[in-house]
Scaffold this active site. Structure first.
Site, PDB file in Angstrom:
ATOM      1  N   HIS A 199      15.522   7.797 -24.292  1.00 29.70           N
ATOM      2  CA  HIS A 199      14.824   8.238 -23.077  1.00 29.70           C
ATOM      3  C   HIS A 199      15.453   9.502 -22.470  1.00 29.70           C
ATOM      4  CE1 HIS A 199      12.120   6.304 -19.781  1.00 29.70           C
ATOM      5  NE2 HIS A 199      12.088   7.599 -19.672  1.00 29.70           N
TER       6      HIS A 199
ATOM      7  N   TYR B 296      10.257   1.198 -17.598  1.00 26.96           N
ATOM      8  CA  TYR B 296       9.058   1.054 -16.756  1.00 26.96           C
ATOM      9  C   TYR B 296       8.770  -0.417 -16.413  1.00 26.96           C
ATOM     10  CZ  TYR B 296       8.100   5.784 -18.655  1.00 26.96           C
ATOM     11  OH  TYR B 296       8.179   7.091 -19.069  1.00 26.96           O
TER      12      TYR B 296
ATOM     13  N   LYS C 201      10.636   3.428 -25.216  1.00 31.47           N
ATOM     14  CA  LYS C 201      11.864   4.233 -25.115  1.00 31.47           C
ATOM     15  C   LYS C 201      13.059   3.352 -24.780  1.00 31.47           C
ATOM     16  CE  LYS C 201       8.870   7.711 -22.998  1.00 31.47           C
ATOM     17  NZ  LYS C 201       8.025   6.966 -22.047  1.00 31.47           N
TER      18      LYS C 201
ATOM     19  N   ASP D 289       1.947   5.239 -23.989  1.00 30.31           N
ATOM     20  CA  ASP D 289       3.343   5.630 -23.829  1.00 30.31           C
ATOM     21  C   ASP D 289       3.996   4.795 -22.733  1.00 30.31           C
ATOM     22  OD1 ASP D 289       5.372   8.082 -24.387  1.00 30.31           O
ATOM     23  OD2 ASP D 289       5.482   7.476 -22.285  1.00 30.31           O
TER      24      ASP D 289
HETATM   25  P1  NDP Z   1       1.102  12.917 -14.570  1.00 31.29           P
HETATM   26  O1  NDP Z   1       1.326  14.396 -14.611  1.00 31.29           O
HETATM   27  O2  NDP Z   1       0.384  12.266 -15.681  1.00 31.29           O
HETATM   28  O3  NDP Z   1       0.398  12.600 -13.185  1.00 31.29           O
HETATM   29  C1  NDP Z   1       0.079  11.302 -12.770  1.00 31.29           C
HETATM   30  C2  NDP Z   1      -0.412  11.396 -11.316  1.00 31.29           C
HETATM   31  O4  NDP Z   1      -1.571  12.218 -11.254  1.00 31.29           O
HETATM   32  C3  NDP Z   1      -0.797  10.058 -10.740  1.00 31.29           C
HETATM   33  O5  NDP Z   1      -0.456  10.110  -9.356  1.00 31.29           O
HETATM   34  C4  NDP Z   1      -2.299  10.014 -10.907  1.00 31.29           C
HETATM   35  O6  NDP Z   1      -2.894   9.253  -9.869  1.00 31.29           O
HETATM   36  C5  NDP Z   1      -2.683  11.475 -10.775  1.00 31.29           C
HETATM   37  N1  NDP Z   1      -3.829  11.839 -11.623  1.00 31.29           N
HETATM   38  C6  NDP Z   1      -4.011  11.505 -12.928  1.00 31.29           C
HETATM   39  N2  NDP Z   1      -5.164  12.025 -13.378  1.00 31.29           N
HETATM   40  C7  NDP Z   1      -5.716  12.703 -12.357  1.00 31.29           C
HETATM   41  C8  NDP Z   1      -6.914  13.440 -12.216  1.00 31.29           C
HETATM   42  N3  NDP Z   1      -7.762  13.579 -13.225  1.00 31.29           N
HETATM   43  N4  NDP Z   1      -7.172  14.024 -11.007  1.00 31.29           N
HETATM   44  C9  NDP Z   1      -6.301  13.900  -9.975  1.00 31.29           C
HETATM   45  N5  NDP Z   1      -5.157  13.200 -10.052  1.00 31.29           N
HETATM   46  C10 NDP Z   1      -4.862  12.605 -11.233  1.00 31.29           C
HETATM   47  O7  NDP Z   1       2.559  12.278 -14.320  1.00 31.29           O
HETATM   48  P2  NDP Z   1       3.488  11.149 -14.940  1.00 31.29           P
HETATM   49  O8  NDP Z   1       4.826  11.400 -14.358  1.00 31.29           O
HETATM   50  O9  NDP Z   1       2.918   9.808 -14.814  1.00 31.29           O
HETATM   51  O10 NDP Z   1       3.577  11.533 -16.497  1.00 31.29           O
HETATM   52  C11 NDP Z   1       2.702  11.016 -17.481  1.00 31.29           C
HETATM   53  C12 NDP Z   1       3.438  10.101 -18.428  1.00 31.29           C
HETATM   54  O11 NDP Z   1       4.549  10.763 -19.010  1.00 31.29           O
HETATM   55  C13 NDP Z   1       4.094   8.882 -17.745  1.00 31.29           C
HETATM   56  O12 NDP Z   1       3.155   7.901 -17.373  1.00 31.29           O
HETATM   57  C14 NDP Z   1       5.074   8.455 -18.799  1.00 31.29           C
HETATM   58  O13 NDP Z   1       4.407   7.757 -19.833  1.00 31.29           O
HETATM   59  C15 NDP Z   1       5.576   9.812 -19.295  1.00 31.29           C
HETATM   60  N6  NDP Z   1       6.823  10.214 -18.594  1.00 31.29           N
HETATM   61  C16 NDP Z   1       7.962  10.290 -19.356  1.00 31.29           C
HETATM   62  C17 NDP Z   1       9.156  10.655 -18.789  1.00 31.29           C
HETATM   63  C18 NDP Z   1      10.362  10.744 -19.646  1.00 31.29           C
HETATM   64  O14 NDP Z   1      11.473  10.889 -19.103  1.00 31.29           O
HETATM   65  N7  NDP Z   1      10.251  10.645 -20.945  1.00 31.29           N
HETATM   66  C19 NDP Z   1       9.278  10.965 -17.340  1.00 31.29           C
HETATM   67  C20 NDP Z   1       8.015  10.889 -16.628  1.00 31.29           C
HETATM   68  C21 NDP Z   1       6.842  10.547 -17.256  1.00 31.29           C
HETATM   69  P3  NDP Z   1      -3.538   7.765 -10.065  1.00 31.29           P
HETATM   70  O15 NDP Z   1      -2.723   7.017 -11.070  1.00 31.29           O
HETATM   71  O16 NDP Z   1      -3.445   7.204  -8.679  1.00 31.29           O
HETATM   72  O17 NDP Z   1      -4.957   7.994 -10.514  1.00 31.29           O
END
Ligand code: NDP
Length: 280
Positions: A112, A54, A79, A49
């Protein structure tokens, strides 16, 4: 069965199948994206995704090309950014995204954000229909749409989006929107599924994690899977990338699912779609 084979597919309202678990790349720096997506594909993810906003579509494209995986085994979402809404701009923005991804066909294209104040999302979705009919996109959907935006698109375009990707996690469960999606035949896709880590210290989630001998992230992601959400966790940490995929050899009890349902407190970590207008 391999990790990949264990990921369930969700059938969308247009007959397209989407892997229920994908890998999100929001906030992955462009220069790190090829490596992060390569790690994810090696771990077994097949659904990625990304978004024009991004600025890392090119890295996703490089990882896809380098993987050597057959195109039909991958599911790629991108998006349309807020400043590209409108018929002509949408057609051009899609072409630019497809080029950066080095793909002829994108599996899922999403608006988006609705940006209701600009009032161009209906016209934008009409352009999505054109691109789908031309074979450039397999499935067309939206993101951050609320009930009035969804109903307007359906009424005025006559096509129901296949997906609405919205912020959704134990602290923001969106029961009303999920129910509406079910009635309209729209798949619910959860962004920030672990609330960017904010739910991982929750005592209830920690208690369940101890009971099932899994991590809090796995419990939260498994909860999404069991309630039917498509889910796209992001991580640039290889162990977490693998951890977030290992969801299919355990399950939560009804008591666990109910206990997580009781955590809802209508708390966003991201912007409110009713007012968000960045870039528009
Ligand atoms: P997430 O809820 O997926 O959280 C990501 C964070 O959690 C990062 O800091 C990561 O750290 C940490 N993390 C991931 N896995 C673990 C784990 N197993 N244990 C502890 N910490 C963990 O948040 P996102 O906001 O990134 O959402 C996911 C996806 O959703 C985005 O990447 C994007 O593709 C989509 N999105 C879409 C939006 C929209 O408007 N349509 C808005 C926001 C997100 P690290 O990377 O350092 O490991």
């Amino acid at each position: 069965m391999s990790q990949t084979e264990q990921i369930p597919a969700v059938q969308l309202n247009d007959g397209v199948s989407i892997p229920q678990l994908g890998f999100g790349v929001f906030q992955v720096p462009p220069e790190d994206t090829e490596r992060a997506v390569t790690d994810a594909l090696e771990a077994g993810y097949r659904h990625i995704d990304t978004a024009a906003a991004y600025r890392n579509e090119a890295g996703v494209g490089k990882a896809i090309a380098a993987s050597g995986l057959p195109r039909d085994e991958l599911f790629i979402t991108t998006k349309l950014w807020n400043d590209q809404q409108g018929r002509e701009k949408t057609i051009q923005a899609f072409a630019a995204s497809a080029e950066r991804l080095a793909l002829d066909v994108v599996d899922l294209y999403l608006i988006h954000w609705p940006i209701a104040m600009a009032d161009r999302y209906v016209e934008t979705f009409e352009a999505f229909v054109t691109l789908r009919d031309e074979g450039r996109i397999r499935s067309i959907g939206v993101s951050n749409f609320q009930e009035d935006h969804l109903r307007r698109v359906i009424d005025e375009v006559g096509v129901t989006p296949s997906v609405n990707q919205v912020e959704l996690h134990p602290y923001l469960q969106q029961p009303g929107l999920r129910q509406l999606h079910e009635e309209l035949g729209i798949a619910t896709e959860a962004w920030s599924p672990i609330a960017q880590g904010a739910v991982l210290d929750d005592p209830v989630i920690r208690r369940i994690a101890q009971e099932v001998d899994r991590t809090p992230a796995q419990v939260t992601l498994r909860w999404h899977i069991q309630i039917g959400n498509v889910v796209i966790p992001k991580s640039v940490t290889p162990e977490r990338v693998r951890e977030n995929l290992a969801l299919f050899d355990f399950s939560l009890t009804d008591e666990h699912v109910d206990a997580i349902a009781a955590l809802d407190r209508d708390e966003r970590t991201g912007p409110d779609p009713a007012t968000f207008s960045l870039g528009a």
